[in-house]
Motif scaffolding. Structure first.
Motif, mmCIF file in Angstrom:
data_model
loop_
_atom_site.group_PDB
_atom_site.id
_atom_site.type_symbol
_atom_site.label_atom_id
_atom_site.label_comp_id
_atom_site.label_asym_id
_atom_site.label_seq_id
_atom_site.Cartn_x
_atom_site.Cartn_y
_atom_site.Cartn_z
ATOM 1 N N UNK A 259 0.816 -1.211 0.000
ATOM 2 C CA UNK A 259 0.000 0.000 0.000
ATOM 3 C C UNK A 259 0.849 1.260 0.000
ATOM 4 N N UNK A 260 2.073 1.126 0.435
ATOM 5 C CA UNK A 260 2.940 2.303 0.511
ATOM 6 C C UNK A 260 4.387 1.873 0.247
ATOM 7 N N UNK A 261 5.188 2.833 -0.176
ATOM 8 C CA UNK A 261 6.604 2.543 -0.432
ATOM 9 C C UNK A 261 6.962 2.737 -1.891
ATOM 10 N N UNK A 262 8.118 2.184 -2.263
ATOM 11 C CA UNK A 262 8.659 2.423 -3.598
ATOM 12 C C UNK A 262 7.956 1.617 -4.675
ATOM 13 N N UNK A 263 7.962 2.181 -5.877
ATOM 14 C CA UNK A 263 7.395 1.445 -7.029
ATOM 15 C C UNK A 263 8.200 0.181 -7.288
ATOM 16 N N UNK B 277 22.473 -2.153 -6.789
ATOM 17 C CA UNK B 277 22.438 -1.955 -5.353
ATOM 18 C C UNK B 277 22.093 -3.226 -4.584
ATOM 19 N N UNK C 125 13.044 5.970 9.387
ATOM 20 C CA UNK C 125 13.219 6.746 8.151
ATOM 21 C C UNK C 125 12.249 7.926 8.125
ATOM 22 N N UNK D 43 20.136 6.543 3.279
ATOM 23 C CA UNK D 43 19.295 7.681 2.894
ATOM 24 C C UNK D 43 19.834 9.029 3.384
ATOM 25 N N UNK E 42 23.918 7.638 -1.872
ATOM 26 C CA UNK E 42 22.536 8.123 -1.741
ATOM 27 C C UNK E 42 21.520 7.153 -2.338
ATOM 28 N N UNK E 43 20.396 7.015 -1.659
ATOM 29 C CA UNK E 43 19.313 6.151 -2.128
ATOM 30 C C UNK E 43 18.921 6.554 -3.555
ATOM 31 N N UNK E 44 18.925 5.599 -4.453
ATOM 32 C CA UNK E 44 18.518 5.931 -5.826
ATOM 33 C C UNK E 44 17.075 6.437 -5.837
ATOM 34 N N UNK E 45 16.807 7.381 -6.690
ATOM 35 C CA UNK E 45 15.446 7.926 -6.774
ATOM 36 C C UNK E 45 14.450 6.873 -7.226
ATOM 37 N N UNK E 46 13.308 6.927 -6.619
ATOM 38 C CA UNK E 46 12.251 6.012 -7.017
ATOM 39 C C UNK E 46 10.912 6.675 -6.677
ATOM 40 N N UNK E 47 9.952 6.485 -7.541
ATOM 41 C CA UNK E 47 8.606 6.983 -7.262
ATOM 42 C C UNK E 47 8.021 6.170 -6.105
ATOM 43 N N UNK E 48 7.253 6.840 -5.258
ATOM 44 C CA UNK E 48 6.634 6.127 -4.129
ATOM 45 C C UNK E 48 5.148 6.451 -4.059
ATOM 46 N N UNK E 49 4.456 5.700 -3.258
ATOM 47 C CA UNK E 49 3.062 6.016 -2.918
ATOM 48 C C UNK E 49 2.870 5.809 -1.431
ATOM 49 N N UNK E 50 1.971 6.535 -0.858
ATOM 50 C CA UNK E 50 1.504 6.273 0.497
ATOM 51 C C UNK E 50 2.439 6.683 1.612
ATOM 52 N N UNK E 51 3.512 7.377 1.318
ATOM 53 C CA UNK E 51 4.436 7.782 2.362
ATOM 54 C C UNK E 51 4.137 9.214 2.785
ATOM 55 N N UNK F 293 9.020 11.983 3.689
ATOM 56 C CA UNK F 293 9.742 10.769 3.309
ATOM 57 C C UNK F 293 9.673 10.547 1.809
ATOM 58 N N UNK G 152 12.772 10.034 -1.098
ATOM 59 C CA UNK G 152 12.887 8.972 -2.110
ATOM 60 C C UNK G 152 12.854 9.547 -3.529
#
Lengths: 246, 246, 246, 246, 246, 246
Positions: free
Chosen positions: B38-42, B118, C58, C87, C227-236, C240, C244
């Motif tokens: 439901x949440x987090x990275x794609x 990674x 985080x 991160x 550094x954390x590689x960029x990534x699209x997220x949802x629900x955060x 945070x 990302x």
């Protein structure tokens, strides 16, 4: 699916015990063939008997392996396992190896409970050879050998259950393997008295063998399990000689 | 038999890819339910995304786990595996954990081939945590992430096959795991070009999940996988809170 | 120097306890900001609560980390440590990690004494992940959790001191870590009764955080802490998500 | 705070180099006393010279240690470290030991770059004795010894930087220790060219020594670092004899 | 064949005890020269005394080594072993190292029984440095030091025998080393009471020294045992200085 | 002194080669009896052939071992070693085991050079089982098998020397074992071209066997090398059956 269960000791009664137990565990799609060692000890509770049994397992496969889809070496300690995995054209499963890896999926550390004190050190070495020493909580042996337990299981139940509980409560085991052909079927009777999962080594071995047969992975063409290089032999059974000589 | 496959990243397309693949692998007796984070990275290609995914896996189980017989965490690297194994009342399988133990049955040393550089160190740590470092030949990553490979598998096939061959020929791997949700189904296309067995991590994970459901081992009552002790929580989904608060 | 202390559980009282203790340990040049987890367990004494806490750490950093020079994750067991180290743009210290390495400078083998029996296995795994298993003499837990000890420390003192002494006298520990946010400040009360050095995990963590801030080492540009590689997220949370998504 | 820096080789010029460097690193509250070995090699680049230096370190402490709050053995390889930690009533820090544990906080695996090829194996053994082999990515030596680098640092900079980069790029190091008294101060010049943190072993050693003095932990009363048992001696300096004879 | 036995402590009486024992073990073709440490502790039962003894062993070799065919460092713990192996042009044997490798040929796991409790941790580290920790069952120390046992062996016999039996019966040792110069000759008196082989460390050391002298292997020209690189020294005996300065 | 050399493969020519070589190495006080395997492969270059050879070694001992003082299993890889050590009433030495422990006395890390690529993994496992993996620099195989090298040693000399040099120069070996019955006697021809000691596995094995016979240690009465427990057998040679059945 045709499986071959090899009992590498020379006691047909143990083979029969396992065959009966297997019949209750395997589905109708599985045809189980069994083979008993042609030479060696009536049961295996020493380094010497185990060394002979490694040869006996190869010999049994050479004689009975034709056409099977996977093989189970059904002695906890897996005599001949790596050698037969090299020689056979189909997957070869060891009862102890399969049980140990399965136990790792159930708990952080696992214990082995089996019959015959001489197995203590041999199984420590076995687990170390798998690279799993850090996952091993303990090995506990009870006094009667596996063969004696098979002959009178009711008598051994209490001490086996007690060893399993001690493994969980004192040694930190999060799963316990009840190891040995002669102990086949006792895990489910003992499980209710043990606070962590109890694994029957025969059931684990059969499950892994069925899965391996189903997977139908190709035989390696490289590495230490590629087909045994041809070599001239003397003094072996015709069937085994022909496996070596191609 | 009802299984729950949890994709702990937030890409429904990857969930669907795995569901489709699973449909071709599972028999009719298996009802597969899927859940996406439901949440987090794609997708998950960092330590940070993996940490969030551990929570997401628990969250998904709390929401969708009711009535299932076993759970598969279907991201190679198994975020949340040990936590969910503690929390769930049914067996929990990790795609990477199952694959690594399976690979040990196929070869003395195994390699992992996956997408996203990674993962290299993260998977080294993962294998070390299993206690299997001595069985690991190498980890080889290819440049595209698992998500990119899933989007255009044909383009990645050659480099994946090349990495698998190198694992066998240069690193001494006797089995190679093709790891990653996005790589599901590619193992069988690559296998003919690789001299040792190639293991599909999704297939390995599903197989282990089915087997675990069938085994119906009891939930541990002791040790680090006994039920999660009750604790008051704040800020969690109702379903997850209720798993914690009992 | 501005430090951020993250308490990844959701009990502000524990955060305050640590803040008070920190005030007595840190010099006037240090400005300490604190943050408490927004979601998760009131205390952390299970794998599941710890997994959620990794996310919460985080989340707390994303919300409160701006402008700080170093971060301390102040829960013994260090949920989210490696993820946050990846991160964050500044050094991240874990209370348990810092304590274990410090203990190695004080004695050949060290023990950990803490509250809550479920930490036993989790900390064994933690120490193994550091590569320090060979330096670990034992982990001894006392029955009350860290939260319970924090609520009534006097009551726990005797059993903690007894566990520390047993670690030295029976397990061969040459240094003992008193681990846990809730135990902050007890080491100096217990030390006189223990024949080897007793390390307070909060003090060790703060010391390491100050030192890290002072060092001002550059953020890695390569490896698993780049550094954390960029990534699209949802629900955060917005904060945070922006860490990302960059 | 009074610290004693022991240079266990017999080159006062190296002692002076470190004293000058230390002056720029330490705050005004620290009074640094230095001592140079009374006997042994001008520099240490062999097992034999290192063995003699272990004795020389004890000898220097006996002569100069009175009243100091902590001691630094300032030769990368730490001759006499464990012996002096036993003998001294105050904390004893080794430059290499402190650097290795510090590096573990910065990266998953670390490398050591130093001068003098004979240190390669000796440092592998050193790291193994710390229990940190699994954290070690590589040891890379450059041809000139530490003493030669100290005499003409500019000349060595390029090859040291190149070794550090190779450690990160080829060996997987996530932190690199620039080890050796003669290399003190070069880390900050090299750091800009290296994609991961570069640790100066002298700076790491001093930082750990200051921290140890500040901590004021009690001397162990038990274990292998409890006070050296009294024993009659012959042929030692008066000061060292009196440390042994009490 | 000319052998040099170096007693690196400074008690001529222990040297004489070993010389007498050696005379009964060595054949007439062996000429044994002995040397006692010129400086250091009367006996060695601490890290500090052992560090000084490493120098003393080099010093003794420099003075007395000319013309010998092999050298034995005759203190269990082998101070100076690797350093002297580097420096000497002939083979150098350590009593403990030789005993441990010999014990591995006799049993799966071995124990060490010796006098002086401070040796416990030092010998654990010694065995770890050999890479043999997995073969070590236990180390058991009895209260009197080796020197005290040498002075009154009859008094110690019972406790030594009891420790050896416990090693076999409780710790799983399959061979026991009776370690220490002062215990030379006791193994054969104790052996009848112990169910596994008991190894006398002096006998094992002498046997290995004779064998090494007979083998006449060349001095390595590469690696960490190649000749000690030349280095200017100060404050050493003329003989030792000349070994360093060439 | 009467020794039994068992060649567990079935090539009398290899037995004769070793007997001739042994004659030049052993003194007049040694009477050497030899035995060749009655069944199995003409040479051993696979897991399967090695497993059969383990039985053949026991069989040969049962037939020829009466009255001997020690036994050497003279195939590098030591098939049947632990089993025969259990069964035999006199010491049993393995050529590979003895060589590996001897190599540890000569260098920090050692390599093995042998013929037949299938030995690579088998010997890695062998060294791991000894607990000596950390001491192993590398295993290098040359293409011809040991049998082929024995048949035409001059032809293999250059590639063996090259492998030994590479072990020292590239892999960091400080000693190299030239392993294999078929390579007996080549070490001294190759040694001048290699910068570190080269160990002949037959010479090492014979030396260890003579030493073991001289030592006359008692047979263990406890542990995994205590006498093989009696067990009924079928299908074995009369002599071997009687060893099992007592």
């Amino acid at each position: 699916m045709r499986l071959l269960l090899i009992n590498p000791n020379t006691s047909p009664s143990i083979t029969e015990l396992m065959a009966a137990r297997a019949a209750s565990l395997l589905g109708p799609e599985v045809a189980l063939r069994t083979a008993t060692g042609r030479f060696g000890g009536r049961y295996i509770a020493s380094r010497a008997a185990s060394a002979v049994a490694g040869h006996a397992a190869l010999d049994a496969y050479a004689e009975h392996g034709e056409g099977c889809d996977a093989v189970l070496i059904a002695c906890f300690g897996d005599p001949g396992l790596l050698a037969l995995r090299e020689m056979a054209s189909v997957p070869v499963v060891g009862m102890a190896e399969a049980s140990c890896h399965l136990a790792c999926l159930a708990g952080r550390r696992f214990s082995i409970v089996t019959g015959g004190e001489r197995w203590q050190v041999m199984l420590e070495e076995f687990v170390a050879a798998l690279g799993l020493s850090a996952r091993l909580a303990s090995i506990r042996t009870v006094a009667p050998t596996g063969a004696e337990i098979a002959a009178d299981p009711d008598r051994a139940l209490a001490s086996l259950a007690s060893a399993c509980r001690a493994a969980a409560e004192k040694d930190g085991a999060e799963a316990v393997i009840l190891g040995g052909a002669g102990l086949a079927g006792l895990a489910e009777r003992i499980a209710p008295e043990v606070p962590v999962p109890v694994i029957c080594s025969l059931a684990a071995g059969l499950e892994a063998t069925v899965a391996a047969a189903r997977r139908a992975t190709r035989k390696p063409a490289m590495g230490s399990f590629a087909p045994t290089p041809r070599v001239e032999t003397v003094g072996l059974s015709t069937a085994l000689a022909s496996r070596f000589e191609g």
